[in-house]
Design a protein around this motif. Structure first.
Motif, PDB file in Angstrom:
ATOM      1  N   UNK A  96       0.852  -1.191   0.000  1.00 35.86           N
ATOM      2  CA  UNK A  96       0.000   0.000   0.000  1.00 35.86           C
ATOM      3  C   UNK A  96       0.890   1.245   0.000  1.00 35.86           C
ATOM      4  N   UNK A  97       0.689   2.177   0.983  1.00 39.40           N
ATOM      5  CA  UNK A  97       1.449   3.439   0.992  1.00 39.40           C
ATOM      6  C   UNK A  97       2.655   3.378   1.922  1.00 39.40           C
ATOM      7  N   UNK A  98       3.015   2.181   2.358  1.00 33.13           N
ATOM      8  CA  UNK A  98       4.086   2.097   3.359  1.00 33.13           C
ATOM      9  C   UNK A  98       5.448   2.497   2.781  1.00 33.13           C
ATOM     10  N   UNK A  99       5.731   2.156   1.560  1.00 32.49           N
ATOM     11  CA  UNK A  99       7.032   2.527   0.980  1.00 32.49           C
ATOM     12  C   UNK A  99       7.110   4.049   0.798  1.00 32.49           C
ATOM     13  N   UNK A 100       5.991   4.681   0.423  1.00 29.03           N
ATOM     14  CA  UNK A 100       5.987   6.137   0.297  1.00 29.03           C
ATOM     15  C   UNK A 100       6.216   6.800   1.657  1.00 29.03           C
ATOM     16  N   UNK A 101       5.603   6.217   2.702  1.00 32.84           N
ATOM     17  CA  UNK A 101       5.822   6.786   4.032  1.00 32.84           C
ATOM     18  C   UNK A 101       7.281   6.637   4.461  1.00 32.84           C
ATOM     19  N   UNK A 102       7.909   5.569   4.032  1.00 29.19           N
ATOM     20  CA  UNK A 102       9.336   5.401   4.343  1.00 29.19           C
ATOM     21  C   UNK A 102      10.161   6.468   3.618  1.00 29.19           C
ATOM     22  N   UNK A 103       9.837   6.738   2.349  1.00 25.00           N
ATOM     23  CA  UNK A 103      10.568   7.782   1.615  1.00 25.00           C
ATOM     24  C   UNK A 103      10.374   9.144   2.284  1.00 25.00           C
ATOM     25  N   UNK A 104       9.136   9.398   2.695  1.00 28.60           N
ATOM     26  CA  UNK A 104       8.838  10.677   3.360  1.00 28.60           C
ATOM     27  C   UNK A 104       9.605  10.792   4.672  1.00 28.60           C
ATOM     28  N   UNK A 105       9.661   9.719   5.449  1.00 21.70           N
ATOM     29  CA  UNK A 105      10.390   9.756   6.722  1.00 21.70           C
ATOM     30  C   UNK A 105      11.886   9.929   6.493  1.00 21.70           C
ATOM     31  N   UNK A 106      12.402   9.353   5.417  1.00 28.19           N
ATOM     32  CA  UNK A 106      13.828   9.495   5.092  1.00 28.19           C
ATOM     33  C   UNK A 106      14.160  10.941   4.764  1.00 28.19           C
TER      34      UNK A 106
ATOM     35  N   UNK B  87      12.426  13.645   5.694  1.00 28.96           N
ATOM     36  CA  UNK B  87      12.257  14.476   6.882  1.00 28.96           C
ATOM     37  C   UNK B  87      13.461  14.330   7.805  1.00 28.96           C
ATOM     38  N   UNK B  88      13.980  13.130   7.894  1.00 31.59           N
ATOM     39  CA  UNK B  88      15.156  12.927   8.737  1.00 31.59           C
ATOM     40  C   UNK B  88      16.339  13.749   8.230  1.00 31.59           C
ATOM     41  N   UNK B  89      16.522  13.799   6.925  1.00 36.41           N
ATOM     42  CA  UNK B  89      17.630  14.580   6.366  1.00 36.41           C
ATOM     43  C   UNK B  89      17.449  16.065   6.671  1.00 36.41           C
ATOM     44  N   UNK B  90      16.205  16.525   6.570  1.00 38.25           N
ATOM     45  CA  UNK B  90      15.928  17.933   6.898  1.00 38.25           C
ATOM     46  C   UNK B  90      16.260  18.227   8.354  1.00 38.25           C
ATOM     47  N   UNK B  91      15.818  17.384   9.240  1.00 38.00           N
ATOM     48  CA  UNK B  91      16.057  17.616  10.672  1.00 38.00           C
ATOM     49  C   UNK B  91      17.551  17.512  11.004  1.00 38.00           C
ATOM     50  N   UNK B  92      18.267  16.673  10.284  1.00 39.78           N
ATOM     51  CA  UNK B  92      19.705  16.577  10.528  1.00 39.78           C
ATOM     52  C   UNK B  92      20.410  17.895  10.164  1.00 39.78           C
TER      53      UNK B  92
ATOM     54  N   UNK C 196      17.532  19.351  18.216  1.00 39.69           N
ATOM     55  CA  UNK C 196      18.028  17.989  18.504  1.00 39.69           C
ATOM     56  C   UNK C 196      16.858  17.039  18.725  1.00 39.69           C
ATOM     57  N   UNK C 197      15.834  17.511  19.479  1.00 38.04           N
ATOM     58  CA  UNK C 197      14.660  16.669  19.731  1.00 38.04           C
ATOM     59  C   UNK C 197      13.936  16.340  18.433  1.00 38.04           C
ATOM     60  N   UNK C 198      13.824  17.332  17.530  1.00 36.43           N
ATOM     61  CA  UNK C 198      13.181  17.092  16.242  1.00 36.43           C
ATOM     62  C   UNK C 198      13.969  16.092  15.393  1.00 36.43           C
ATOM     63  N   UNK C 199      15.295  16.189  15.458  1.00 36.19           N
ATOM     64  CA  UNK C 199      16.143  15.252  14.706  1.00 36.19           C
ATOM     65  C   UNK C 199      15.968  13.827  15.225  1.00 36.19           C
ATOM     66  N   UNK C 200      15.959  13.656  16.533  1.00 34.51           N
ATOM     67  CA  UNK C 200      15.809  12.323  17.113  1.00 34.51           C
ATOM     68  C   UNK C 200      14.412  11.740  16.837  1.00 34.51           C
ATOM     69  N   UNK C 201      13.386  12.592  16.831  1.00 35.99           N
ATOM     70  CA  UNK C 201      12.034  12.135  16.507  1.00 35.99           C
ATOM     71  C   UNK C 201      11.967  11.663  15.062  1.00 35.99           C
ATOM     72  N   UNK C 202      12.672  12.358  14.165  1.00 35.51           N
ATOM     73  CA  UNK C 202      12.699  11.953  12.757  1.00 35.51           C
ATOM     74  C   UNK C 202      13.410  10.617  12.595  1.00 35.51           C
ATOM     75  N   UNK C 203      14.451  10.380  13.391  1.00 33.11           N
ATOM     76  CA  UNK C 203      15.134   9.079  13.350  1.00 33.11           C
ATOM     77  C   UNK C 203      14.180   7.949  13.747  1.00 33.11           C
TER      78      UNK C 203
END
Length: 359
Positions: A108-118, A120-125, A149-156
């Motif tokens: 379903x949309x799980x792979x897209x959510x993984x791309x989105x989380x990836x 967002x993590x780069x942005x927070x880093x 820092x908290x936002x970066x760890x949440x994105x991880x």
């Protein structure tokens, strides 16, 4: 006519008197020796019996109890994400390795959510790295650094969860084993924690039996044992479990014998006869035909004492030897065992012992 009968009777009487007088006057044959001995009050000769001088042997005492084979583990394989089944990757009866997928759930949309989380993590880093640089130069407060820092760890954490959801689309076997049942087909909708199937671990396999209160005290983990299946297969194993508490209904104690089962050739639920060696003891091995019964029904053997007197000795039946003979307990280490004629002598009777020829 009457006179003639009288004459015949008189002749017969005369011959009878003459025959009796001839025995008295001239004697007859000598009486047989047995008759003379009996008349003189002498005892009859002692009966002859065949005797074997026998030494006790070491016998491996063993406990024989019925049992059954049982899989070491049976687990229910469950889905960790919800969705329709997209593909079947293993059929019932398949030998599985740990980590091998059984079926796949649609992404379903799980792979897209993984791309989105990836992303967002780069942005927070990047934001966190910039905040650290500014704070080092005095242009950024400590509070703002902590926020980034908290936002970066949440994105991880968000990316880890998204990656885990994608990885869990393949429902994998957690152990080596056999896929015994599969409860899902292509198109089935799996709920979170829904049962996919059952996996049984057959190597090593357990032979399960139940020991009585009297026998369980002689058993302990680590002891060697054997089992025989109905098809004649002989198995060797080690006791890995002895129950500390009795089963309420039978008052017996569960025993588990672990046996190697390469290739899963031994199946779960087979009938087995379990033999557990418990101790070595001295015993006499004799043919069952030598056994005799006392008047009260006690089983025993006949022995000859040093003075030539017969004695009945009660015995304990300890088991059967492979050659068909029996192991007997309750006897001295060295005995003079009556092997022929035991049924014709009694307790305390004097006998003439004839030693059995050496084999």
């Amino acid at each position: 006519m009457n006179r003639r009968s009288v004459i015949i009777a008189a002749v017969i009487l005369a011959f009878s008197v003459l025959w009796i007088l001839s025995g008295v006057l001239f004697g007859g044959d000598d009486p047989p020796p047995a008759a003379e001995a009996k008349a003189a009050g002498a005892p009859p000769p002692a009966p002859r019996v065949q005797v074997r001088r026998q030494e006790a042997e070491l016998m491996q005492a063993a406990l024989a109890i019925p049992g059954r084979t049982e899989a070491q583990r049976k687990i229910s394989l469950r889905a960790e994400v919800a969705g329709p089944v997209e593909a079947i990757l293993a059929e019932r009866g398949a030998n599985l390795r740990a980590g091998q997928p059984v079926l796949r759930i649609a992404a379903k949309a799980r792979r897209e959510r993984l791309d989105e989380a990836t992303a967002r993590l780069e942005q927070r880093r990047i934001e966190y790295e910039a905040a650290k640089t500014l704070q080092a130069k005095g242009f950024q407060s400590q509070i703002r650094l902590a926020e980034t820092r908290a936002q970066f760890e949440a994105a991880q954490a968000e990316k880890r969860q998204a990656a885990l959801d994608v990885d869990n689309l393949d429902v994998k076997s957690p152990i080596d084993g056999v896929l015994e049942t599969r409860d899902a087909e292509v198109g089935s909708f799996m709920e979170v924690n829904g049962v996919v199937g059952t996996i049984v671990d057959l190597d090593p396999i357990r032979i399960v039996a139940n020991a009585t209160e009297r026998d369980v005290t002689r058993l302990s983990a680590g002891m060697k044992g054997s089992a025989r299946l109905l098809d004649g297969t002989e198995l060797q194993g080690t006791i890995v479990y002895v129950a500390a508490a009795a089963e309420p209904n039978t008052r017996t104690f569960r025993i588990e014998l672990e046996v190697a089962n390469p290739g899963n050739r031994i199946r779960d639920g087979l009938t087995a006869s379990v033999t557990l060696p418990v101790a070595q003891t001295k015993a006499h091995r004799v043919s069952p035909g030598i056994l005799t019964l006392a008047d009260n029904g006690t089983v025993g053997v006949k022995l000859v004492e040093a003075d030539g007197t017969a004695r009945f000795a009660p015995v304990q039946l300890l088991g059967n030897a492979p050659d068909g003979s029996m192991w007997l307990g309750g006897l001295p280490d060295t005995i003079n065992l009556v092997t022929v004629g035991q049924d014709f002598i009694t307790q305390g009777q004097k006998v003439t012992a004839v030693m059995e020829a050496a084999p």
